[in-house]
Design a protein around this motif. Structure first.
Motif, PDB file in Angstrom:
ATOM      1  N   SER A 226       0.924  -1.200   0.158  1.00 13.07           N
ATOM      2  CA  SER A 226       0.002   0.064   0.078  1.00 13.07           C
ATOM      3  C   SER A 226       0.762   1.250  -0.209  1.00 13.07           C
ATOM      4  O   SER A 226       1.307   1.789   1.141  1.00 13.07           O
ATOM      5  CB  SER A 226      -1.042   0.012   1.252  1.00 13.07           C
ATOM      6  N   THR A 227       1.192   1.578  -1.150  1.00 15.65           N
ATOM      7  CA  THR A 227       2.501   2.768  -1.373  1.00 15.65           C
ATOM      8  C   THR A 227       1.586   3.921  -1.518  1.00 15.65           C
ATOM      9  O   THR A 227       2.021   5.311  -1.555  1.00 15.65           O
ATOM     10  CB  THR A 227       3.279   2.542  -2.494  1.00 15.65           C
ATOM     11  N   GLY A 228       0.196   4.098  -1.555  1.00 18.55           N
ATOM     12  CA  GLY A 228      -0.382   5.480  -1.389  1.00 18.55           C
ATOM     13  C   GLY A 228      -0.873   6.063  -3.063  1.00 18.55           C
ATOM     14  O   GLY A 228      -0.491   5.137  -3.931  1.00 18.55           O
ATOM     15  N   ALA A 229      -1.627   7.041  -2.889  1.00 10.84           N
ATOM     16  CA  ALA A 229      -2.152   7.469  -4.110  1.00 10.84           C
ATOM     17  C   ALA A 229      -1.124   8.343  -5.152  1.00 10.84           C
ATOM     18  O   ALA A 229      -1.279   8.120  -6.406  1.00 10.84           O
ATOM     19  CB  ALA A 229      -3.226   8.758  -3.900  1.00 10.84           C
ATOM     20  N   GLN A 230       0.158   8.443  -4.764  1.00 11.95           N
ATOM     21  CA  GLN A 230       1.117   9.051  -5.518  1.00 11.95           C
ATOM     22  C   GLN A 230       1.771   8.032  -6.447  1.00 11.95           C
ATOM     23  O   GLN A 230       2.202   8.476  -7.622  1.00 11.95           O
ATOM     24  CB  GLN A 230       2.325   9.765  -4.788  1.00 11.95           C
ATOM     25  N   TYR A 231       1.372   6.816  -6.523  1.00 13.18           N
ATOM     26  CA  TYR A 231       1.994   5.965  -7.381  1.00 13.18           C
ATOM     27  C   TYR A 231       0.632   5.064  -8.039  1.00 13.18           C
ATOM     28  O   TYR A 231       0.859   4.283  -8.871  1.00 13.18           O
ATOM     29  CB  TYR A 231       2.667   4.556  -6.854  1.00 13.18           C
ATOM     30  N   ALA A 232      -0.691   5.447  -7.950  1.00 12.01           N
ATOM     31  CA  ALA A 232      -1.636   4.750  -8.276  1.00 12.01           C
ATOM     32  C   ALA A 232      -1.954   4.750  -9.843  1.00 12.01           C
ATOM     33  O   ALA A 232      -2.414   3.799 -10.291  1.00 12.01           O
ATOM     34  CB  ALA A 232      -2.983   5.428  -7.611  1.00 12.01           C
ATOM     35  N   GLN A 233      -1.436   5.776 -10.441  1.00  7.25           N
ATOM     36  CA  GLN A 233      -1.423   5.679 -12.053  1.00  7.25           C
ATOM     37  C   GLN A 233      -0.329   5.019 -12.805  1.00  7.25           C
ATOM     38  O   GLN A 233      -0.096   4.794 -13.796  1.00  7.25           O
ATOM     39  CB  GLN A 233      -1.289   7.178 -12.359  1.00  7.25           C
ATOM     40  N   LEU A 234       0.675   4.613 -11.801  1.00  8.87           N
ATOM     41  CA  LEU A 234       1.485   3.674 -12.406  1.00  8.87           C
ATOM     42  C   LEU A 234       1.428   2.556 -13.242  1.00  8.87           C
ATOM     43  O   LEU A 234       0.734   1.828 -12.337  1.00  8.87           O
ATOM     44  CB  LEU A 234       3.025   3.790 -11.462  1.00  8.87           C
ATOM     45  N   PRO A 235       2.061   1.997 -14.011  1.00 10.56           N
ATOM     46  CA  PRO A 235       1.486   0.873 -14.422  1.00 10.56           C
ATOM     47  C   PRO A 235       2.037  -0.366 -13.498  1.00 10.56           C
ATOM     48  O   PRO A 235       3.297  -0.073 -12.960  1.00 10.56           O
ATOM     49  CB  PRO A 235       2.213   0.797 -16.138  1.00 10.56           C
ATOM     50  N   LEU A 236       1.565  -1.411 -13.273  1.00  8.46           N
ATOM     51  CA  LEU A 236       2.269  -2.607 -12.647  1.00  8.46           C
ATOM     52  C   LEU A 236       3.308  -3.214 -13.608  1.00  8.46           C
ATOM     53  O   LEU A 236       3.035  -3.606 -14.734  1.00  8.46           O
ATOM     54  CB  LEU A 236       1.247  -3.519 -12.283  1.00  8.46           C
ATOM     55  N   ILE A 237       4.430  -3.575 -12.828  1.00  7.98           N
ATOM     56  CA  ILE A 237       5.615  -4.331 -13.825  1.00  7.98           C
ATOM     57  C   ILE A 237       5.143  -5.577 -14.351  1.00  7.98           C
ATOM     58  O   ILE A 237       5.158  -5.996 -15.400  1.00  7.98           O
ATOM     59  CB  ILE A 237       6.858  -4.501 -12.760  1.00  7.98           C
ATOM     60  N   ASP A 238       4.469  -6.378 -13.493  1.00  6.13           N
ATOM     61  CA  ASP A 238       4.039  -7.792 -14.036  1.00  6.13           C
ATOM     62  C   ASP A 238       3.052  -7.538 -15.153  1.00  6.13           C
ATOM     63  O   ASP A 238       2.431  -8.660 -15.641  1.00  6.13           O
ATOM     64  CB  ASP A 238       3.613  -8.820 -12.898  1.00  6.13           C
ATOM     65  N   ALA A 239       2.211  -6.351 -15.281  1.00  2.26           N
ATOM     66  CA  ALA A 239       1.219  -6.395 -16.105  1.00  2.26           C
ATOM     67  C   ALA A 239       1.869  -6.418 -17.790  1.00  2.26           C
ATOM     68  O   ALA A 239       1.400  -6.660 -18.843  1.00  2.26           O
ATOM     69  CB  ALA A 239       0.383  -5.109 -16.106  1.00  2.26           C
ATOM     70  N   THR A 240       3.099  -6.045 -17.935  1.00  2.00           N
ATOM     71  CA  THR A 240       3.890  -5.803 -18.971  1.00  2.00           C
ATOM     72  C   THR A 240       4.857  -6.995 -19.051  1.00  2.00           C
ATOM     73  O   THR A 240       4.832  -7.750 -20.156  1.00  2.00           O
ATOM     74  CB  THR A 240       4.893  -4.550 -19.088  1.00  2.00           C
ATOM     75  N   TRP A 241       5.429  -7.307 -18.219  1.00  2.00           N
ATOM     76  CA  TRP A 241       6.456  -8.701 -17.925  1.00  2.00           C
ATOM     77  C   TRP A 241       5.954  -9.636 -16.920  1.00  2.00           C
ATOM     78  O   TRP A 241       6.408  -9.483 -15.667  1.00  2.00           O
ATOM     79  CB  TRP A 241       7.657  -8.223 -17.765  1.00  2.00           C
ATOM     80  N   PRO A 242       5.075 -10.579 -16.971  1.00  2.00           N
ATOM     81  CA  PRO A 242       4.467 -11.303 -16.141  1.00  2.00           C
ATOM     82  C   PRO A 242       5.394 -12.004 -15.141  1.00  2.00           C
ATOM     83  O   PRO A 242       4.934 -12.350 -14.075  1.00  2.00           O
ATOM     84  CB  PRO A 242       3.437 -12.053 -16.868  1.00  2.00           C
ATOM     85  N   ASP A 243       6.556 -12.365 -15.693  1.00  2.86           N
ATOM     86  CA  ASP A 243       7.389 -13.573 -14.805  1.00  2.86           C
ATOM     87  C   ASP A 243       8.276 -12.616 -14.137  1.00  2.86           C
ATOM     88  O   ASP A 243       9.006 -13.158 -13.334  1.00  2.86           O
ATOM     89  CB  ASP A 243       8.212 -14.222 -15.975  1.00  2.86           C
TER      90      ASP A 243
END
Length: 321
Positions: A226-243
């Motif tokens: 839970s890193t807060g709203a400041q990072y809410a718009q960032l893509p998730l790493i595993d959405a691009t590179w699942p492994d």
């Protein structure tokens, strides 16, 4: 002569009296201090969490709890300190996924699965993929396009899971990406800020100040804490590179020789600490979220890490690590 004899007896009486009083004090000087051993230098995420927990445990147990920094050798120095601690009930190790990774790589003279007892998974922590401010990328898709256009780049990371992510990125983006390991996050950040490497994998808490002043840019985040709203718009790493698993955590372990009662008491006390609102607020400033639960939660996580790293061991072997 009698006077001299009279004076010579006084110190002996005082020594005997002092020894008698010490013997009457419960546990006086009989036990070493409680300590949390940290396998990294002061100032990093493990050290910050250890000091937060130590302060709370010191109040709870009404005795000092020391933080003992023992960096080096992929956490082996700190771990061996705890495994051999006497008495075993008074030392804990705080560490991360590097414990499972080092075991898979055969780097240790001990087996963390038999020489340590899991106590508690204290916190989850987000890891972030960042870039130097003037690199013309803003998201993972931009980085992919940048590399496909024939550019070269370097990926820096600390040891363990973070460096493994750079190796996995090289597999995805091609040999134009060079993986560079750093023995310490501070040196990695300094090198990034100096423009000597292009992208880096590091804890979000170590990047946040430089993101705010525009000296680094965030490309993606693990997103499990839970890193807060400041990072809410960032893509998730595993959405691009699942492994690419960048879900990091902090766990505490006791020596395998510690009694089950001692482990149960550590677990109960640490769960109580993690429930405190002031502790949770402080963890949020570290970009960490509390976990807690039974020792089985940490044991299952350690096994999960081992299975993940065993699949990726050929990648590390090819790198000569």
């Amino acid at each position: 002569m009698p006077e001299a004899l009279h004076h010579s007896r006084r110190p002996r009486r005082r020594v005997l009296l002092g020894a008698g009083l010490a013997a009457l004090l419960p546990g006086a000087m009989a036990q070493p201090p409680l300590r949390i051993v940290v396998p990294s230098p002061p100032g990093g995420p493990q050290d910050k969490l250890a000091r937060l927990l130590a302060r709370q445990l010191s109040v709870m147990r009404n005795e000092p709890v020391l933080v003992d920094n023992r960096p080096g050798a992929d956490s082996a120095i700190a771990t061996e300190q705890v495994i051999g601690a006497q008495p075993p009930e008074r030392s804990l190790l705080i560490t991360s996924t590097v414990l499972a990774l080092g075991a898979v790589q055969g780097k240790f003279h001990f087996d963390p699965f038999t020489d340590l007892k899991p106590v508690i998974q204290a916190a989850d922590m987000d890891l972030m993929l960042v870039a130097r401010a003037d690199l013309p990328v803003a998201r993972p898709a931009d980085l992919i396009a940048y590399m496909k256009a024939g550019h070269t780049a370097s990926c820096g990371a600390g040891i363990g899971q973070m460096f493994l992510a750079c190796l996995q990125l090289r597999e995805q983006l091609g040999p134009g990406l060079t993986a560079v390991s750093f023995n310490g996050i501070a040196k990695l950040v300094t090198t990034l800020l100096g423009g000597h490497i292009d992208i880096g994998v590091l804890p979000s808490s170590d990047a946040s100040g430089h993101l705010a002043n525009g000296r680094l840019q965030a490309l993606a985040i693990s997103g499990h804490a839970s890193t807060g709203a400041q990072y809410a718009q960032l893509p998730l790493i595993d959405a691009t590179w699942p492994d690419i698993d960048l879900n990091s955590y902090m766990g505490l372990y006791a020596p395998a020789t510690a009694s089950d009662d001692a482990v149960a008491r550590w677990n109960a006390d640490l769960n109580a600490v993690l429930q405190r609102e002031d502790v949770r607020r402080t963890l949020a400033t570290f970009d960490m979220s509390p976990v807690g639960g039974s020792p089985e939660v940490l044991k299952a996580r350690l096994r999960q890490n081992r299975a993940h790293f065993q699949r990726l061991k050929p990648l590390l072997d090819a790198e000569g690590r």
